[in-house]
Motif scaffolding. Structure first.
Motif, PDB file in Angstrom:
ATOM      1  N   ASN A 175      41.935  34.098  44.194  1.00 40.28           N
ATOM      2  CA  ASN A 175      40.820  34.734  44.888  1.00 40.28           C
ATOM      3  C   ASN A 175      41.228  35.444  46.177  1.00 40.28           C
ATOM      4  N   VAL A 176      42.522  35.824  46.272  1.00 39.59           N
ATOM      5  CA  VAL A 176      42.953  36.633  47.421  1.00 39.59           C
ATOM      6  C   VAL A 176      42.494  38.068  47.228  1.00 39.59           C
ATOM      7  N   TYR A 177      42.516  38.543  45.976  1.00 37.83           N
ATOM      8  CA  TYR A 177      42.047  39.883  45.641  1.00 37.83           C
ATOM      9  C   TYR A 177      40.989  39.800  44.553  1.00 37.83           C
ATOM     10  N   GLN A 178      40.143  40.836  44.514  1.00 33.70           N
ATOM     11  CA  GLN A 178      39.115  40.879  43.498  1.00 33.70           C
ATOM     12  C   GLN A 178      39.725  41.269  42.149  1.00 33.70           C
ATOM     13  N   GLN A 179      39.053  40.806  41.099  1.00 34.42           N
ATOM     14  CA  GLN A 179      39.557  41.076  39.752  1.00 34.42           C
ATOM     15  C   GLN A 179      39.509  42.573  39.445  1.00 34.42           C
ATOM     16  N   THR A 180      38.503  43.264  39.967  1.00 36.91           N
ATOM     17  CA  THR A 180      38.391  44.708  39.705  1.00 36.91           C
ATOM     18  C   THR A 180      39.576  45.466  40.300  1.00 36.91           C
ATOM     19  N   ASP A 181      40.027  45.039  41.477  1.00 37.32           N
ATOM     20  CA  ASP A 181      41.197  45.695  42.090  1.00 37.32           C
ATOM     21  C   ASP A 181      42.446  45.475  41.238  1.00 37.32           C
ATOM     22  N   TYR A 182      42.556  44.255  40.727  1.00 38.55           N
ATOM     23  CA  TYR A 182      43.729  43.974  39.891  1.00 38.55           C
ATOM     24  C   TYR A 182      43.693  44.793  38.599  1.00 38.55           C
ATOM     25  N   LEU A 183      42.479  44.888  37.988  1.00 39.69           N
ATOM     26  CA  LEU A 183      42.372  45.664  36.750  1.00 39.69           C
ATOM     27  C   LEU A 183      42.676  47.141  37.000  1.00 39.69           C
ATOM     28  N   ALA A 184      42.265  47.649  38.157  1.00 37.75           N
ATOM     29  CA  ALA A 184      42.576  49.046  38.502  1.00 37.75           C
ATOM     30  C   ALA A 184      44.086  49.228  38.637  1.00 37.75           C
ATOM     31  N   PHE A 185      44.728  48.251  39.257  1.00 37.87           N
ATOM     32  CA  PHE A 185      46.190  48.317  39.389  1.00 37.87           C
ATOM     33  C   PHE A 185      46.856  48.265  38.016  1.00 37.87           C
ATOM     34  N   LEU A 186      46.325  47.393  37.135  1.00 36.78           N
ATOM     35  CA  LEU A 186      46.886  47.263  35.794  1.00 36.78           C
ATOM     36  C   LEU A 186      46.732  48.568  35.004  1.00 36.78           C
ATOM     37  N   THR A 187      45.606  49.269  35.243  1.00 36.03           N
ATOM     38  CA  THR A 187      45.405  50.570  34.588  1.00 36.03           C
ATOM     39  C   THR A 187      46.477  51.568  35.018  1.00 36.03           C
TER      40      THR A 187
END
Length: 413
Positions: A175-187
């Motif tokens: 929970n340091v970063y939001q899941q949406t930010d991680y998914l954007a990075f993964l994209t």
């Protein structure tokens, strides 16, 4: 080492799959092209053919020996047949002829000069063909090497992003970063993987074109060594090979004037023959003999052909002078522009290199902040994207600089 053997040894290294392998350098590709290009073979044969012209010119003034045989019969019966006084009822002969030109005032000299100029023109044309091959192969090598740079740093960058992805995944789970930010990075990671695939396809396409230019049959992905490109001339260098073709053509026109003058000089020839010549009206056993003589021909009037030929040569010389002047003007403008562009590329390269060093430091600093959760993933990726753009620009400038040097060397070597 024999070039064909060397080519086979080098080609044996070309067998491979998708992995990059150490491969022949730019010089090796040029040697392949020189060995396989049919234009060079044709040019070499043209030089050899022009060398034969000199021997042919000499042979025209050498002795000419030939054989002539004749056996003819003309029947007559008083009512039918040729006049015996003219035909002698027939002829039987077997004669060896000898003919020798006796030149006046160095009549051979313009002919030999023409043969020499033809050989020089063929030799210079061969040199220009070799330069053109070098220019085209080098250009394609540089384009392919640029593709290789793109493929290499895209691959390196994808590995870095994939490693970062695993770190960010753990931070997202914590929970340091939001899941949406991680998914954007993964994209963006997946986008980078697509870019790597596209870079590989482009590399293979341009590598195939390079091999086609050099006459090499292969389809494997290979690693090209970095070329060593430096300007071989300066903006004041004279393009000797290109100007020489105009100089040779001008000399050929001057020499053609001398050849035309020869047509109006006296021509003296020595001729002789020996053998057997008889008619059916005489005893054949007594008709062995021979003879010799001189023939002289002097042109008197030809309907002003000499003056008309001279006018044509003068017009050709005017055209040649205009082409020569235009080429020099265009060359000076082009070579000055190339050196100006080279200076610009070197300035841009220095600037981009400095920016890359700064962005590298920024990436290292942001990587630490990302692990601490004090920098957002989108902000971190913006720094990475900036690095991608600068790295791409660095590669483009590097290749553009080499392409300019290749053009400079083509005109100044």
């Amino acid at each position: 080492m024999n070039l064909k053997i060397r080519s086979l040894l080098l080609l044996s290294f070309f067998i491979g799959g998708g992995m990059l392998q150490a491969q022949p350098s730019l010089d090796d590709y040029l040697n392949f092209a020189y060995a396989n290009n049919p234009l060079l073979k044709s040019g070499q044969n043209a030089v050899k053919s022009a060398s034969i012209d000199s021997a042919m010119a000499r042979s025209q003034f050498g002795p000419q020996i030939g054989f002539q045989g004749d056996a003819s019969y003309y029947p007559t019966n008083g009512k039918f047949g040729y006049d015996v006084a003219l035909s002698n009822k027939g002829i039987l002969g077997s004669v060896v002829n000898f003919d020798q030109a006796i030149p006046f005032q160095n009549q051979m000299k313009p002919q030999l000069k023409a043969a020499s100029l033809n050989r020089q023109k063929a030799t210079n044309a061969l040199h220009l063909t070799r330069k053109e091959i070098k220019r085209n192969v080098t250009r394609q090598y540089l384009v392919t090497y640029g593709d290789q740079l793109q493929y290499s740093y895209n691959s390196e960058l994808l590995n870095t992003l994939q490693n970062e992805s695993s770190v960010l995944l753990e931070l997202t789970r914590a929970n340091v970063y939001q899941q949406t930010d991680y998914l954007a990075f993964l994209t963006n990671v997946r986008k980078q993987a697509l870019l790597l695939t596209q870079a590989r396809i482009q590399l293979l396409n341009d590598l195939s074109q390079l091999r086609n230019l050099c006459g090499i049959i292969d389809s494997g992905l290979v690693a090209l060594p970095s070329p060593q490109m430096i300007p071989e001339g300066s903006d004041s260098t004279t393009p000797t090979a290109f100007l020489k073709q105009y100089q040779i053509d001008s000399l050929r026109l001057v020499n053609q004037t001398e050849i035309n003058k020869q047509q109006y000089q006296p021509k003296l020839r020595l001729h002789a023959d020996a053998g057997y010549m008889a008619s059916f009206e005489k005893t054949p056993g007594t008709n062995f003999g021979g003879g010799a003589g001189l023939s002289l021909s002097i042109p008197i009037y030809d309907g002003h052909q000499k003056e008309l030929q001279q006018q044509q040569l003068m017009l050709q010389q005017e055209d040649l002078d205009a082409q020569y002047s235009y080429f020099k003007q265009q060359y000076n403008q082009q070579i000055n522009e190339l050196f100006r562009q080279l200076g610009q590329m070197e300035s841009q390269q220095t600037e981009v290199d400095d920016q890359l060093r700064m962005v590298n430091q920024l990436i290292r600093a942001n990587r630490k902040l990302v692990t601490q959760g004090t920098v957002s993933i989108p902000q971190y990726f913006m720094v990475i994207q900036n690095f991608i753009d600068l790295k791409n620009e660095q590669g483009l400038i590097r290749i553009k600089r080499w392409l300019i040097i290749n053009e400079i060397n083509y005109w100044t070597e």
